[in-house]
Write a protein that holds these residues in place. Structure first.
Motif, PDB file in Angstrom:
ATOM      1  N   ASP A   2       0.867  -1.179   0.000  1.00  0.00           N
ATOM      2  CA  ASP A   2       0.000   0.000   0.000  1.00  0.00           C
ATOM      3  C   ASP A   2       0.907   1.234   0.000  1.00  0.00           C
ATOM      4  N   TYR A  11     -15.323   6.366 -13.112  1.00  0.00           N
ATOM      5  CA  TYR A  11     -14.906   5.282 -12.202  1.00  0.00           C
ATOM      6  C   TYR A  11     -15.356   3.933 -12.756  1.00  0.00           C
ATOM      7  N   TYR A  17      -8.075   9.612   0.913  1.00  0.00           N
ATOM      8  CA  TYR A  17      -8.580  10.022   2.229  1.00  0.00           C
ATOM      9  C   TYR A  17      -7.428   9.900   3.219  1.00  0.00           C
TER      10      TYR A  17
HETATM   11  N1  LIG Z   1     -16.010   0.234  -0.687  1.00  0.00           N
HETATM   12  C1  LIG Z   1     -16.901  -0.101  -1.615  1.00  0.00           C
HETATM   13  O1  LIG Z   1     -18.120   0.065  -1.432  1.00  0.00           O
HETATM   14  C2  LIG Z   1     -16.465  -0.712  -2.920  1.00  0.00           C
HETATM   15  C3  LIG Z   1     -17.470  -1.118  -3.831  1.00  0.00           C
HETATM   16  C4  LIG Z   1     -17.085  -1.684  -5.036  1.00  0.00           C
HETATM   17  C5  LIG Z   1     -15.737  -1.873  -5.335  1.00  0.00           C
HETATM   18  N2  LIG Z   1     -14.791  -1.457  -4.439  1.00  0.00           N
HETATM   19  C6  LIG Z   1     -13.379  -1.662  -4.791  1.00  0.00           C
HETATM   20  O2  LIG Z   1     -12.745  -2.387  -3.744  1.00  0.00           O
HETATM   21  C7  LIG Z   1     -11.367  -1.980  -3.646  1.00  0.00           C
HETATM   22  C8  LIG Z   1     -11.065  -1.532  -2.219  1.00  0.00           C
HETATM   23  O3  LIG Z   1     -11.922  -0.428  -1.904  1.00  0.00           O
HETATM   24  P1  LIG Z   1     -11.926   0.301  -0.495  1.00  0.00           P
HETATM   25  O4  LIG Z   1     -13.283   0.833  -0.295  1.00  0.00           O
HETATM   26  O5  LIG Z   1     -11.298  -0.579   0.511  1.00  0.00           O
HETATM   27  O6  LIG Z   1     -10.974   1.554  -0.814  1.00  0.00           O
HETATM   28  P2  LIG Z   1      -9.746   2.161   0.012  1.00  0.00           P
HETATM   29  O7  LIG Z   1      -9.427   3.461  -0.647  1.00  0.00           O
HETATM   30  O8  LIG Z   1     -10.044   2.154   1.455  1.00  0.00           O
HETATM   31  O9  LIG Z   1      -8.581   1.120  -0.283  1.00  0.00           O
HETATM   32  C9  LIG Z   1      -7.744   1.184  -1.414  1.00  0.00           C
HETATM   33  C10 LIG Z   1      -6.295   1.105  -0.933  1.00  0.00           C
HETATM   34  O10 LIG Z   1      -5.445   1.113  -2.086  1.00  0.00           O
HETATM   35  C11 LIG Z   1      -4.298   1.879  -1.784  1.00  0.00           C
HETATM   36  N3  LIG Z   1      -3.698   2.377  -3.029  1.00  0.00           N
HETATM   37  C12 LIG Z   1      -4.246   3.279  -3.885  1.00  0.00           C
HETATM   38  N4  LIG Z   1      -3.389   3.539  -4.878  1.00  0.00           N
HETATM   39  C13 LIG Z   1      -2.284   2.782  -4.645  1.00  0.00           C
HETATM   40  C14 LIG Z   1      -1.041   2.638  -5.329  1.00  0.00           C
HETATM   41  N5  LIG Z   1      -0.782   3.343  -6.424  1.00  0.00           N
HETATM   42  N6  LIG Z   1      -0.120   1.772  -4.844  1.00  0.00           N
HETATM   43  C15 LIG Z   1      -0.390   1.071  -3.695  1.00  0.00           C
HETATM   44  N7  LIG Z   1      -1.544   1.178  -3.014  1.00  0.00           N
HETATM   45  C16 LIG Z   1      -2.481   2.029  -3.474  1.00  0.00           C
HETATM   46  C17 LIG Z   1      -4.842   3.026  -0.927  1.00  0.00           C
HETATM   47  O11 LIG Z   1      -3.833   3.683  -0.165  1.00  0.00           O
HETATM   48  C18 LIG Z   1      -5.879   2.307  -0.079  1.00  0.00           C
HETATM   49  O12 LIG Z   1      -5.333   1.900   1.164  1.00  0.00           O
HETATM   50  C19 LIG Z   1     -11.186  -0.882  -4.695  1.00  0.00           C
HETATM   51  O13 LIG Z   1     -10.689  -1.479  -5.856  1.00  0.00           O
HETATM   52  C20 LIG Z   1     -12.589  -0.377  -4.923  1.00  0.00           C
HETATM   53  O14 LIG Z   1     -12.732   0.209  -6.190  1.00  0.00           O
HETATM   54  C21 LIG Z   1     -15.114  -0.890  -3.240  1.00  0.00           C
END
Ligand SMILES: NC(=O)c1ccc[n+]([C@@H]2O[C@H](COP(=O)([O-])OP(=O)(O)OC[C@H]3O[C@@H](n4cnc5c(N)ncnc54)[C@H](O)[C@@H]3O)[C@@H](O)[C@H]2O)c1
Length: 314
Positions: free
Chosen positions: A31, A152, A37
């Motif tokens: 990560d 997105y 955020y």
């Molecule tokens: N939360 C939801 O309702 C939801 C719904 C559908 C899909 N998703 C997908 O699930 C996944 C996780 O979502 P989440 O809600 O936990 O989001 P989140 O933002 O809490 O987690 C994503 C993590 O990825 C890390 N990250 C981003 N860019 C990076 C990079 N370049 N290198 C390394 N790490 C990186 C961020 O620091 C973060 O900790 C995502 O792919 C999101 O699109 C989430």
């Protein structure tokens, strides 16, 4: 299994890692504490995982090809769960190109080095947004046709396509999981349920956008069940909806909050560009092939969220 979890400091990632550590897998988290955020919140999420058990942590940006390659070359992984992304529909309307970099280019890096280093199974986190605005409900896996309504969603649909192409090139097992609006402790602060609980717990008004919307809200533990179950399967290339299977209207959601905050104040705002009207997961395929069975109803889930928010502020 030796499992690499990208985005493991995020909301879903930290819960997934906690479960997989309990299941005795060897976990590596990568990560970069992206500032979408508060990065301190991600560090706290990682602390929660540490309380469960040991894992390896790599602080790296997966958009950097060299860094990504190094991670894959340093250890032979059996599975990669690719959760790292730039999430959020509203922000994608403002900054569409960032989504090409994070959600498509980064995914290509992960797929390529997973393929080159002989990873057996790639799990990709996609989203209910890939269905766009469909009149027919519930949404089954075959209904996504690329006619999406936000950048997105376009990046997730595009990334899914890259997943299929790299699966063909390298022959790894591919599981695409389409998550439906996930909530629970540590939920992403830009999403409706955590925003509502946070503000209502402080006696502040909440904002709602448009009218007539509904979402298939899915509690984090059910999402984690889906991810854990797919690791036990053997298939070549499959896509699964991971949702609860019940569309909750905004009115019904607000009624659930009103039980805890009877005097809550609501501010009506105009429709937000890029939002879909309704999501409703058809989970028959996940039930049949993964044994997936969501357990937490919206009533129970909201209660858990309220208790968790109170415990954080108390
Ligand atoms: N939360 C939801 O309702 C939801 C719904 C559908 C899909 N998703 C997908 O699930 C996944 C996780 O979502 P989440 O809600 O936990 O989001 P989140 O933002 O809490 O987690 C994503 C993590 O990825 C890390 N990250 C981003 N860019 C990076 C990079 N370049 N290198 C390394 N790490 C990186 C961020 O620091 C973060 O900790 C995502 O792919 C999101 O699109 C989430």
């Amino acid at each position: 299994m030796r499992i690499l979890v990208t985005g493991g400091a995020g909301f879903i990632g930290s819960h997934v890692c906690s479960r997989l550590i309990k299941e005795n897998h060897d976990i590596t988290i990568v990560d970069n504490f992206d500032p979408y955020y508060d990065p301190d919140r991600k560090k706290q999420q990682l602390e929660q995982v540490k309380m469960i058990g040991d894992f390896h942590f790599v602080h790296a940006d997966l958009m950097d090809k060299q860094e990504c390659r190094k991670i894959f070359q340093a250890k032979q992984f059996d599975v990669v769960i690719h959760l790292a992304a730039l999430p959020g529909v509203a922000y994608s309307v403002k900054e569409p190109l960032a989504y090409v970099q994070y959600d498509i280019e980064m995914t290509i890096n992960v797929l390529r080095y997973a393929g080159e280093t002989g990873v057996s199974h790639v799990v990709f986190s996609s989203s209910s947004s890939v269905y766009g605005n469909k009149a027919d409900k519930p949404l089954s896996e075959g209904m996504a046709d690329g006619k999406v309504v936000s950048p997105y969603a376009a990046s997730k649909y595009g990334a899914e396509s890259f997943c299929h192409s790299f699966q063909h090139l390298y022959g790894f097992q591919l599981s695409i999981l389409r998550f439906f609006t996930v909530y629970g402790p540590w939920a992403r602060p830009d999403m409706a349920i955590p925003k509502f609980t946070e503000r209502l717990s402080k006696g502040l008004p909440i904002e709602i956008y448009g009218s007539g919307t509904s979402r298939d809200y899915t509690y984090i533990d059910d999402i984690v069940d889906g991810v854990s179950a797919v690791l036990e399967t053997r298939h070549e290339n499959e896509t699964f909806n991971i949702g609860y299977g019940d569309p909750i209207s905004m009115e019904r959601l607000l009624d659930n909050f009103r039980k805890f905050y009877p005097t809550m104040e609501i501010i009506q705002k105009p429709w937000r560009m890029g939002d879909v009207v309704t999501t409703w997961a058809d989970i028959a395929k996940a039930e049949a092939q993964l044994g997936y069975k969501p357990k937490i109803s919206i009533g129970e889930g909201i209660e858990k969220m309220v208790r968790w928010t109170d415990s954080c502020s108390g």
